[in-house]
Design an enzyme around this catalytic site. Sequence first.
Site, PDB file in Angstrom:
ATOM      1  CE1 TYR A   1      -2.366   3.306   2.448  1.00 16.13           C
ATOM      2  CE2 TYR A   1      -3.695   2.534   0.618  1.00 16.13           C
ATOM      3  CZ  TYR A   1      -3.438   3.472   1.600  1.00 16.13           C
ATOM      4  OH  TYR A   1      -4.241   4.587   1.712  1.00 16.13           O
TER       5      TYR A   1
ATOM      6  CE  LYS B   1       2.246   5.027   8.043  1.00 25.61           C
ATOM      7  NZ  LYS B   1       0.841   5.026   8.470  1.00 25.61           N
TER       8      LYS B   1
ATOM      9  CG  ASP C   1       5.895   3.701   0.629  1.00 21.57           C
ATOM     10  OD1 ASP C   1       4.711   3.587   0.244  1.00 21.57           O
ATOM     11  OD2 ASP C   1       6.222   4.367   1.632  1.00 21.57           O
TER      12      ASP C   1
HETATM   13  P1  KE4 Z   1      -0.668   8.481   4.437  1.00 20.19           P
HETATM   14  O1  KE4 Z   1      -1.141   9.191   3.199  1.00 20.19           O
HETATM   15  O2  KE4 Z   1      -1.780   7.692   5.105  1.00 20.19           O
HETATM   16  O3  KE4 Z   1       0.073   9.418   5.417  1.00 20.19           O
HETATM   17  O4  KE4 Z   1       0.458   7.436   4.010  1.00 20.19           O
HETATM   18  C1  KE4 Z   1       0.141   6.502   3.007  1.00 20.19           C
HETATM   19  C2  KE4 Z   1       1.080   5.320   3.114  1.00 20.19           C
HETATM   20  C3  KE4 Z   1       2.109   5.206   2.199  1.00 20.19           C
HETATM   21  N1  KE4 Z   1       2.982   4.179   2.262  1.00 20.19           N
HETATM   22  C4  KE4 Z   1       2.884   3.247   3.230  1.00 20.19           C
HETATM   23  C5  KE4 Z   1       3.877   2.113   3.269  1.00 20.19           C
HETATM   24  C6  KE4 Z   1       1.853   3.314   4.200  1.00 20.19           C
HETATM   25  O5  KE4 Z   1       1.750   2.354   5.147  1.00 20.19           O
HETATM   26  C7  KE4 Z   1       0.931   4.376   4.148  1.00 20.19           C
HETATM   27  C8  KE4 Z   1      -0.217   4.508   5.136  1.00 20.19           C
HETATM   28  N2  KE4 Z   1      -0.347   3.470   6.094  1.00 20.19           N
HETATM   29  C9  KE4 Z   1      -1.679   3.240   6.595  1.00 20.19           C
HETATM   30  C10 KE4 Z   1      -1.598   2.082   7.595  1.00 20.19           C
HETATM   31  N3  KE4 Z   1      -1.428   0.850   6.959  1.00 20.19           N
HETATM   32  C11 KE4 Z   1      -2.262   4.468   7.209  1.00 20.19           C
HETATM   33  C12 KE4 Z   1      -3.480   4.242   8.062  1.00 20.19           C
HETATM   34  C13 KE4 Z   1      -4.725   4.758   7.380  1.00 20.19           C
HETATM   35  O6  KE4 Z   1      -4.857   4.609   6.137  1.00 20.19           O
HETATM   36  O7  KE4 Z   1      -5.600   5.268   8.123  1.00 20.19           O
END
Ligand code: KE4
Length: 425
Positions: A142, A265, A237
């Site tokens: 993801y 994060k 990533d």
């Molecule tokens: P954000 O746009 O949510 O800040 O980051 C996206 C993203 C990009 N790359 C990786 C490897 C990630 O894990 C994420 C976001 N992680 C999720 C949890 N698996 C965020 C939680 C959510 O979507 O509420």
Amino acid sequence: MGKSQELFDRACQCMPGGVNSPVRAFGSVGMTPRFIKSASGDRIRDVEGKEYIDYIGSWGPMILGHGHPAVLEAVEKAARDGLSFGAATQREVEMAELICEMVPSIEMVRMVNSGTEAVMSAIRTARGYTGKDKIIKFAGCYHGHTDTMLVQAGSGILTQGIPGSAGVPVGCTKDTLTATYNDLKSVEELWNANAGQIAAVIVEPVGANMGVVLPEPGFLQGLRDLCDEKGGLLIFDEVITGFRLAPDGAQGYYGVQPDLTTFGKIIGGGMPVGAYGGRREIMSLVAPCGPVYQAGTLSGNPVAMAAGLAQLKMLQKTPDFYRTLNDKADSFFEKLEQILEDAVVPHCLNHVGSLGCVFFTNRDVKNAADAQTSDPSRYQDYFRHMLDNGIYLAPSQFEAIFVSGAHTDEDLEQTLNAVSTFVNL
Ligand code: KE4
């Protein structure tokens, strides 16, 4: 559960699914989400005043635990100076210098406001630098919700069991090719079938959005070698793994250097921050010094920078922080493994550093298809049992357990005891 239910009922009237991000909705565990009021250290408290040992940590940012004094103090001071100027500030320079210092592969970095924005911008930069359009990603990984990445993604997409998203035109995904995690041959086959058209391979160096899936020995180096041989860029990533597995993230932990890296994060310390960076010759293409356009009103926001800087500086200056955290987490996961083994529970426990995940399957989990063999109803029972026992895990099989520097031995022991009662019910 009264107040959470009341709030959820209200939320569902005016917010899609009652949440601002799908994974928070507790949909796959069939429960009403707990509305959280406050947190400190390794604990969160809901609106009914019930306390939980927290293994989400805001999905990764809270590696020091909630409410670290240094972070709170920095935020309060920055806020008094001004919330946002839309102008260059010293804290942005300090953040960029610190990231470049901690992560050797980063020579230049651009701050953005989320991991999604970081990935979207890194892909645009890779396409601008190579003049090619196609991107190879991996099923189950993801990379945020930018259109081009919503193809066989992980996290909430995997949780909902949907291949992608409505509203994404085929034109946005026709250049996104999907390989199998830990399968270099699947990458090579895609590349040979699209020779001369691949701008980059993007990968989570540790899959943490299909549950936790570790790179097999040679997988990451194999991607590095393929990109060098075929002329594409390697994008790590590290939104989850960055500054978590080691000061220089998974690239330092596994010793493989990407061309571009995305962050999120932890670098925000709990505030909205993302970043992308890499080799100077690539990043020099980003506006205003190059033709790849990217911008953001709140990028490098001074309050967010203050939070991120305070956290990163704590991580950098605390002697042996990572060895202590990773040893503590290793010990926890090894005890967890023993409990599952002793109870003869079909399971696969994957963990690295302070990331881990229990799958209820009798298969090893090395990719998304393996992860999907996990028994969802068993996970739901596990989640509910743990929550009833004051342990707050991810409300989805396809997420991670995040151990922080604030998790105490007593709380880790309490968690193991709760697992033990579950598997021996
Ligand atoms: P954000 O746009 O949510 O800040 O980051 C996206 C993203 C990009 N790359 C990786 C490897 C990630 O894990 C994420 C976001 N992680 C999720 C949890 N698996 C965020 C939680 C959510 O979507 O509420």
